[in-house]
Design an enzyme around this catalytic site. Structure first.
Site, PDB file in Angstrom:
ATOM      1  N   TRP A  33      -5.099  30.881  69.685  1.00 41.53           N
ATOM      2  CA  TRP A  33      -4.886  30.954  71.309  1.00 41.53           C
ATOM      3  C   TRP A  33      -3.793  31.902  71.814  1.00 41.53           C
ATOM      4  O   TRP A  33      -2.907  31.996  71.034  1.00 41.53           O
ATOM      5  CB  TRP A  33      -4.661  29.544  71.639  1.00 41.53           C
ATOM      6  CG  TRP A  33      -3.435  29.080  71.377  1.00 41.53           C
ATOM      7  CD1 TRP A  33      -2.873  28.111  70.328  1.00 41.53           C
ATOM      8  CD2 TRP A  33      -1.923  29.031  72.316  1.00 41.53           C
ATOM      9  NE1 TRP A  33      -1.709  27.632  70.119  1.00 41.53           N
ATOM     10  CE2 TRP A  33      -0.881  28.315  71.396  1.00 41.53           C
ATOM     11  CE3 TRP A  33      -1.621  29.510  73.346  1.00 41.53           C
ATOM     12  CZ2 TRP A  33       0.254  28.181  71.735  1.00 41.53           C
ATOM     13  CZ3 TRP A  33      -0.305  29.803  73.689  1.00 41.53           C
ATOM     14  CH2 TRP A  33       0.645  28.987  73.024  1.00 41.53           C
ATOM     15  N   GLU A  76      12.610  28.478  75.135  1.00 41.59           N
ATOM     16  CA  GLU A  76      11.517  29.236  74.388  1.00 41.59           C
ATOM     17  C   GLU A  76      11.702  30.562  74.691  1.00 41.59           C
ATOM     18  O   GLU A  76      11.207  31.529  73.711  1.00 41.59           O
ATOM     19  CB  GLU A  76       9.988  28.711  74.723  1.00 41.59           C
ATOM     20  CG  GLU A  76       9.605  27.264  74.263  1.00 41.59           C
ATOM     21  CD  GLU A  76       9.370  27.147  72.682  1.00 41.59           C
ATOM     22  OE1 GLU A  76       9.376  28.030  71.967  1.00 41.59           O
ATOM     23  OE2 GLU A  76       9.247  25.984  72.222  1.00 41.59           O
ATOM     24  N   GLU A 112       5.842  32.186  68.330  1.00 43.69           N
ATOM     25  CA  GLU A 112       6.952  31.563  69.033  1.00 43.69           C
ATOM     26  C   GLU A 112       6.978  32.148  70.558  1.00 43.69           C
ATOM     27  O   GLU A 112       7.061  31.497  71.510  1.00 43.69           O
ATOM     28  CB  GLU A 112       8.196  31.378  68.523  1.00 43.69           C
ATOM     29  CG  GLU A 112       8.183  30.456  67.359  1.00 43.69           C
ATOM     30  CD  GLU A 112       8.625  29.041  67.803  1.00 43.69           C
ATOM     31  OE1 GLU A 112       8.821  28.723  68.985  1.00 43.69           O
ATOM     32  OE2 GLU A 112       8.330  27.993  66.888  1.00 43.69           O
ATOM     33  N   HIS A 115       4.871  30.661  73.560  1.00 38.49           N
ATOM     34  CA  HIS A 115       5.411  29.505  74.192  1.00 38.49           C
ATOM     35  C   HIS A 115       6.030  29.562  75.618  1.00 38.49           C
ATOM     36  O   HIS A 115       5.574  29.163  76.555  1.00 38.49           O
ATOM     37  CB  HIS A 115       6.273  28.760  73.382  1.00 38.49           C
ATOM     38  CG  HIS A 115       5.538  28.139  71.916  1.00 38.49           C
ATOM     39  ND1 HIS A 115       6.221  27.738  70.951  1.00 38.49           N
ATOM     40  CD2 HIS A 115       4.212  28.465  71.395  1.00 38.49           C
ATOM     41  CE1 HIS A 115       5.396  27.671  69.804  1.00 38.49           C
ATOM     42  NE2 HIS A 115       4.383  27.817  70.145  1.00 38.49           N
ATOM     43  N   GLU A 165      12.592  22.931  64.694  1.00 40.50           N
ATOM     44  CA  GLU A 165      11.320  23.126  64.703  1.00 40.50           C
ATOM     45  C   GLU A 165      10.699  21.656  64.684  1.00 40.50           C
ATOM     46  O   GLU A 165       9.708  21.187  65.574  1.00 40.50           O
ATOM     47  CB  GLU A 165      10.626  23.682  63.628  1.00 40.50           C
ATOM     48  CG  GLU A 165      11.014  25.162  63.421  1.00 40.50           C
ATOM     49  CD  GLU A 165      10.120  26.010  64.549  1.00 40.50           C
ATOM     50  OE1 GLU A 165       9.745  25.471  65.418  1.00 40.50           O
ATOM     51  OE2 GLU A 165      10.189  27.271  64.239  1.00 40.50           O
ATOM     52  N   THR A 168      11.636  20.286  68.423  1.00 41.13           N
ATOM     53  CA  THR A 168      10.917  21.073  69.508  1.00 41.13           C
ATOM     54  C   THR A 168       9.466  20.330  69.419  1.00 41.13           C
ATOM     55  O   THR A 168       8.692  20.063  70.461  1.00 41.13           O
ATOM     56  CB  THR A 168      10.665  22.408  69.271  1.00 41.13           C
ATOM     57  OG1 THR A 168      10.545  23.061  68.061  1.00 41.13           O
ATOM     58  CG2 THR A 168      12.097  23.248  69.712  1.00 41.13           C
ATOM     59  N   ASP A 197       1.928  24.182  67.139  1.00 49.95           N
ATOM     60  CA  ASP A 197       2.729  25.464  66.468  1.00 49.95           C
ATOM     61  C   ASP A 197       4.135  24.879  65.783  1.00 49.95           C
ATOM     62  O   ASP A 197       4.237  25.401  64.764  1.00 49.95           O
ATOM     63  CB  ASP A 197       2.906  26.295  67.537  1.00 49.95           C
ATOM     64  CG  ASP A 197       1.740  27.250  67.900  1.00 49.95           C
ATOM     65  OD1 ASP A 197       0.575  27.053  67.234  1.00 49.95           O
ATOM     66  OD2 ASP A 197       1.860  28.148  68.764  1.00 49.95           O
ATOM     67  N   GLU A 198       4.815  24.093  66.428  1.00 50.36           N
ATOM     68  CA  GLU A 198       6.254  23.817  66.183  1.00 50.36           C
ATOM     69  C   GLU A 198       6.016  23.118  64.860  1.00 50.36           C
ATOM     70  O   GLU A 198       6.873  23.220  63.886  1.00 50.36           O
ATOM     71  CB  GLU A 198       6.896  23.055  67.057  1.00 50.36           C
ATOM     72  CG  GLU A 198       7.123  23.612  68.375  1.00 50.36           C
ATOM     73  CD  GLU A 198       7.876  25.031  68.521  1.00 50.36           C
ATOM     74  OE1 GLU A 198       8.140  25.268  67.398  1.00 50.36           O
ATOM     75  OE2 GLU A 198       8.336  25.400  69.510  1.00 50.36           O
ATOM     76  N   HIS A 201       5.328  25.421  61.915  1.00 50.38           N
ATOM     77  CA  HIS A 201       6.499  26.092  61.509  1.00 50.38           C
ATOM     78  C   HIS A 201       7.490  25.259  60.872  1.00 50.38           C
ATOM     79  O   HIS A 201       8.104  25.859  59.956  1.00 50.38           O
ATOM     80  CB  HIS A 201       7.058  26.979  62.713  1.00 50.38           C
ATOM     81  CG  HIS A 201       6.293  27.842  63.562  1.00 50.38           C
ATOM     82  ND1 HIS A 201       6.398  28.237  64.899  1.00 50.38           N
ATOM     83  CD2 HIS A 201       5.014  28.340  63.118  1.00 50.38           C
ATOM     84  CE1 HIS A 201       5.443  28.960  65.110  1.00 50.38           C
ATOM     85  NE2 HIS A 201       4.535  29.034  63.957  1.00 50.38           N
TER      86      HIS A 201
END
Length: 325
Positions: A33, A76, A112, A115, A165, A168, A197-198, A201
């Site tokens: 995305w 971010e 990142e 975001h 991570e 968040t 995503d976080e 990671h």
């Protein structure tokens, strides 16, 4: 195998596996995305109608929620600070374009970066934000830099990123839930994909630490202990607005997050407990005497922090953020 050399030797050893971790924990640019996928499309005839619907749904978001979302966005957007910091970590050679660690830092930063871009555009379209005040805070945060207590030590940096991570992930996951409850499903989806995503990671940085524990357990344990004694500070702990001192706005942002239950003292403790379990701290072997003492401290720490947390009061006073229109 136990390595008895320097951090540099360990980073070289683990770095040989980094490209495999990139394939496991990062996504292809072409298929994953982008912010444009989750926002009204300005090339379409119905763009203004979609923006109108977005603005209507954003009206139901509470004052504290907006403060937290803006603070998350500024955090971010400070990615240049974090990338430049990680590029200076011992064992990372940004001059070597093909080195595994420098490739990881660039690719992680690129993921990142989406975001802050996505959240910024949503806030701009929402009509709820004094964008100039927010942009000033972002510029301040990047120019002020930060000090997360890790120095150039890769072990401490990996502890920090593993912890951060996860933090968040919790924050964005909770803002997703609250947005859905407020009747803002588009924002809920936005926060949800960022949270995803976080978590990926977090798993990557946690895997790096497992690799280090396998070859340098005592030094890794001591680094973990040191970071927990210092306490993990948030990357935006220098957050400020125009006319305020460094870090002054961050305390108010943290208070709003506590009031909402987006990120709390108990979350901090539970993240630590999850890392103790993830790295199987109680069963790590081949520790020297200092490493054993560090392990004992870490294992006992969550219970001690819970006793302190029981006495913590959540501030009730709202603060007039310059960011909110």
């Amino acid at each position: 195998m136990i390595l008895t050399g320097s951090r540099l030797e360990v980073m070289h050893f683990v770095g040989e596996k980094v490209e495999g971790y990139m394939k496991e924990f990062l996504k292809p640019v072409e298929t994953y995305w982008q912010p444009a996928d989750l926002l009204p499309d300005p090339t379409q005839e119905n763009f203004l109608e979609e923006v109108k619907l977005l603005r209507e749904s954003a009206r139901e978001l509470s004052y504290d929620y907006m403060a937290v979302l803006i603070g998350d966005t500024i955090t971010e957007e400070a990615l240049p600070t974090y990338e430049s910091w990680l590029m200076e970590v011992e064992g990372v050679n940004q001059a070597d374009y093909d080195q595994g660690w420098s490739k990881w830092v660039r690719a992680w930063t690129a993921e990142e970066n989406r975001h802050g871009d996505l959240l910024n555009k949503f806030l701009y379209l929402s009509g709820r934000v004094n964008m100039r005040a927010m942009e000033q805070s972002t510029q301040y945060l990047i120019s002020d830099g930060f000090d997360i207590g890790t120095g150039r030590d890769p072990y401490r940096n990996f502890v920090y990123t593993s912890f951060q991570e996860l933090a968040t992930n919790i924050s964005h996951r909770r803002t997703a839930t609250l947005a859905k409850q407020a009747g803002c499903p588009q924002l809920s989806k936005i926060c949800g994909v960022i949270a995803s995503d976080e978590m990926r990671h977090a798993k990557a940085y946690s895997a790096f630490i497992r690799e280090v524990f396998a070859v340098d357990p005592s030094e890794m344990m001591l680094a973990f202990e040191d970071m927990m004694r210092k306490k993990i500070v948030m990357p935006a702990h220098f957050l400020r607005e125009t006319g305020t001192k460094i870090g002054e706005t961050f305390s108010h942002f943290s208070d709003a997050a506590q009031r909402l239950g987006v990120y709390t003292t108990i979350d901090y403790i539970e993240i630590m407990e999850s890392l103790l379990n993830e790295w199987q701290i109680e069963t790590v072997t081949d520790l020297n005497d200092a490493g054993q003492r560090a392990r004992d401290y870490l294992v006992a720490l969550p219970a001690r922090l819970r006793r302190i947390a029981d006495r913590t009061r959540i501030p009730t006073l709202e603060y007039p953020f310059s960011w909110i229109a």
